[in-house]
Enzyme design. Structure first.
Site, PDB file in Angstrom:
ATOM      1  N   CYS A  14      -1.493   9.281   2.774  1.00 29.97           N
ATOM      2  CA  CYS A  14      -1.247   8.829   1.401  1.00 29.97           C
ATOM      3  C   CYS A  14      -2.380   9.215   0.470  1.00 29.97           C
ATOM      4  O   CYS A  14      -2.181   9.307  -0.749  1.00 29.97           O
ATOM      5  CB  CYS A  14      -1.006   7.326   1.368  1.00 29.97           C
ATOM      6  SG  CYS A  14      -2.298   6.346   2.138  1.00 29.97           S
ATOM      7  N   GLU A  74       0.883  -1.174   0.000  1.00 32.17           N
ATOM      8  CA  GLU A  74       0.000   0.000   0.000  1.00 32.17           C
ATOM      9  C   GLU A  74       0.910   1.210   0.000  1.00 32.17           C
ATOM     10  O   GLU A  74       1.572   1.504   0.993  1.00 32.17           O
ATOM     11  CB  GLU A  74      -0.930  -0.018   1.218  1.00 32.17           C
ATOM     12  CG  GLU A  74      -2.121   0.922   1.083  1.00 32.17           C
ATOM     13  CD  GLU A  74      -1.777   2.388   1.308  1.00 32.17           C
ATOM     14  OE1 GLU A  74      -1.742   3.145   0.307  1.00 32.17           O
ATOM     15  OE2 GLU A  74      -1.532   2.770   2.447  1.00 32.17           O
TER      16      GLU A  74
END
Length: 492
Positions: free
Chosen positions: A277, A243
């Site tokens: 993110c 991720e």
């Protein structure tokens, strides 16, 4: 003693590591990194603990995990302070992180049963069954922006599935990692089921290079994710879940309430000092008078965002970045964009030299060629203007990343078009890019991941499927395939 290996707290044999508050410089934690030999010890402990842990009933594993949730609740204030002091984020935001950790337990239990539980289909002569089995020993690499919640999103479903774990927190948040592991210890995990190794690059390389790993679960930068992907290439027997970050676009169409749109944009771009993110990195704004008015209001409100210390009262919206080096990297990125021809709208400013308190930056890049397609992990927003919605979608997709994308617009048909054409794992409508649900998958495409989304889908990469055809008795079929003869006649 800051390493937890096979149920014992031990002293690292690697380099000394000192963690300071990124704003005040106060020493918060110090300890020695795990060396390669200790990483190997942690792996052997996890391997030895795996058979017994995997053979426990799901209910027995669930009891330990739910006990951990109770310990998070009873230690919420202390853990909140540790995370806030170590990361620099305000107390209110650290508290929401601990709450997310608590909520993750029940969500993960539900996801296990729905995504990877057992299924049985009756057949005329038996049944077809589906079960799931744990991989074995998994390495978990944690990030620094959510040092409790994001590793928790790997660790909890992995333990529920029956895996054993070696956890390496970010070298920038060792204190938070240790604090969480001490709660797992109190929850009664058997020795070796969960192990903690502290350290930076050398420790991480020793961990990812272990031959006896069955998988690696990573949350962090694209650069590190690519390195891990290359390192584990040619090893299809190991599960790898990445991720990574994003160069995320937020499209502003026509809006009736400019302040509401500005609020959503600030929540998308600057919450956690831009260290999520999913944060908006690119603002795509429709050309025209309304776009001009929106941009002026965004700059005016953002200018009033003053970063503060973790325990300031009244509480600030944003705190410091993870380090003064991280803050300086944002300033440097701003300077490079300005040198390329960007039009400054709001310059980021370090409030005090040697600290990580950085005000947000906004710069317009319309018409500038060669802008790097990179994630600047901090409160820096780049602006481009567009003329029509088709152009906006093309601009949004003009990135090697594919994590999040958002649209602010009253037009449902435009969102429907975006859903069809956007290349992103998270596509929001009139909601901040930083908003995500643990009851949905979390991940992206392109350079944002390797098609192993976490959150609700974390259960998928924590277990492998086993299909079975079953019958409790064996009988000769009434009808045989051609060429088969089971008669009593002797063939001559």
């Amino acid at each position: 003693m800051t390493l937890w290996i096979n149920g014992d707290w031990v002293t690292g044999q690697g380099a000394l590591r000192v963690k300071r508050n990124p704003v005040s410089g106060e020493v918060l934690w110090q300890g020695n990194d795990a060396d390669a030999a200790q990483v190997g010890q942690a792996c052997r402990a996890a391997r030895a603990a795996f058979p017994r842990w995997a053979r426990l009933s799901f209910g027995d594993r669930q009891v330990r995990v739910e006990r951990f949730a109770g310990l998070l609740e009873s230690n919420k204030a202390e853990l909140t302070a540790i995370i806030a002091r170590e990361t620099g984020k305000p107390r209110w935001e650290a508290a929401t992180e601990v709450t997310a950790m608590i909520n993750k337990i029940a969500i993960s239990i539900k996801a296990y049963h729905i995504r990877t539980g057992e299924q049985r289909s009756e057949m005329p002569d038996g049944a077809a069954s589906l079960r799931h089995r744990p991989h074995g020993v998994l390495a978990v690499f944690g990030p620094y922006n959510f040092p409790g919640h994001l590793p928790n999103g790997h660790i909890v479903p992995a333990l529920l599935a029956g895996n054993t774990i070696i956890f390496k927190p970010s070298e920038l948040t060792p204190w938070s990692g240790e604090a969480v592991m001490r709660l797992w210890q109190q929850a009664g995990l058997p020795p070796g089921v969960l192990n903690l190794v502290q350290g930076g690059r050398e420790t991480g390389q020793a961990l990812s290079a272990l031959e006896d790993l069955d998988g690696l679960l990573f949350t962090g930068s694209a650069n590190t994710g690519y390195q891990l992907h290359r390192q584990l290439s040619g090893q299809p027997e190991k599960i790898l879940a990445l991720e990574m970050g994003g160069n995320n676009p937020l499209i502003i169409d026509e809006v009736a309430d400019i302040d509401a749109a500005v609020h959503l944009t600030i929540q998308s771009a600057f919450v956690t000092a831009g260290q999520r993110c999913t944060c908006a990195r690119r603002l795509l704004l429709k050309s025209g008078a309304q776009g001009d008015a929106f941009l002026a209001r965004l700059v005016a409100v953002s200018q009033r965002l003053t970063p503060g210390k973790w325990d300031d009262e009244p509480q600030p919206f944003i705190g410091g970045l993870i380090s003064d080096q991280a803050a300086q990297q944002v300033v440097t990125a701003w300077q490079q964009l300005e040198a390329m021809g960007g039009r400054p709208l709001l310059a980021p400013c370090l409030l005090q030299a040697g600290t990580s308190l950085l005000t947000p930056g906004i710069i317009e890049m319309t018409g500038v060629a060669g802008v790097p397609d990179e994630e600047v992990f901090g409160p820096l927003l780049r602006v481009w203007r567009y003329d029509n919605f088709d152009e906006a979608i093309r601009m949004a997709n003009n990135t090697r990343f594919g994590l999040s994308c958002g649209l602010v617009s009253p037009a449902r048909e435009k969102f429907d078009q975006l859903l069809l054409e956007a290349r992103a794992g998270i596509v929001n409508w009139n909601k901040p890019l930083t908003g995500a649900a643990s009851t949905a998958p979390f991940g992206g495409i392109g350079a944002s991941g390797n098609h192993r989304p976490s959150a609700w889908y974390a259960a998928d990469y924590c277990a492998w499927p086993m299909a079975s055809l079953e019958s409790d008795s064996l009988t000769l079929p009434a009808t045989l395939n051609p060429g088969l003869d089971f008669s009593d006649e002797v063939v001559r």
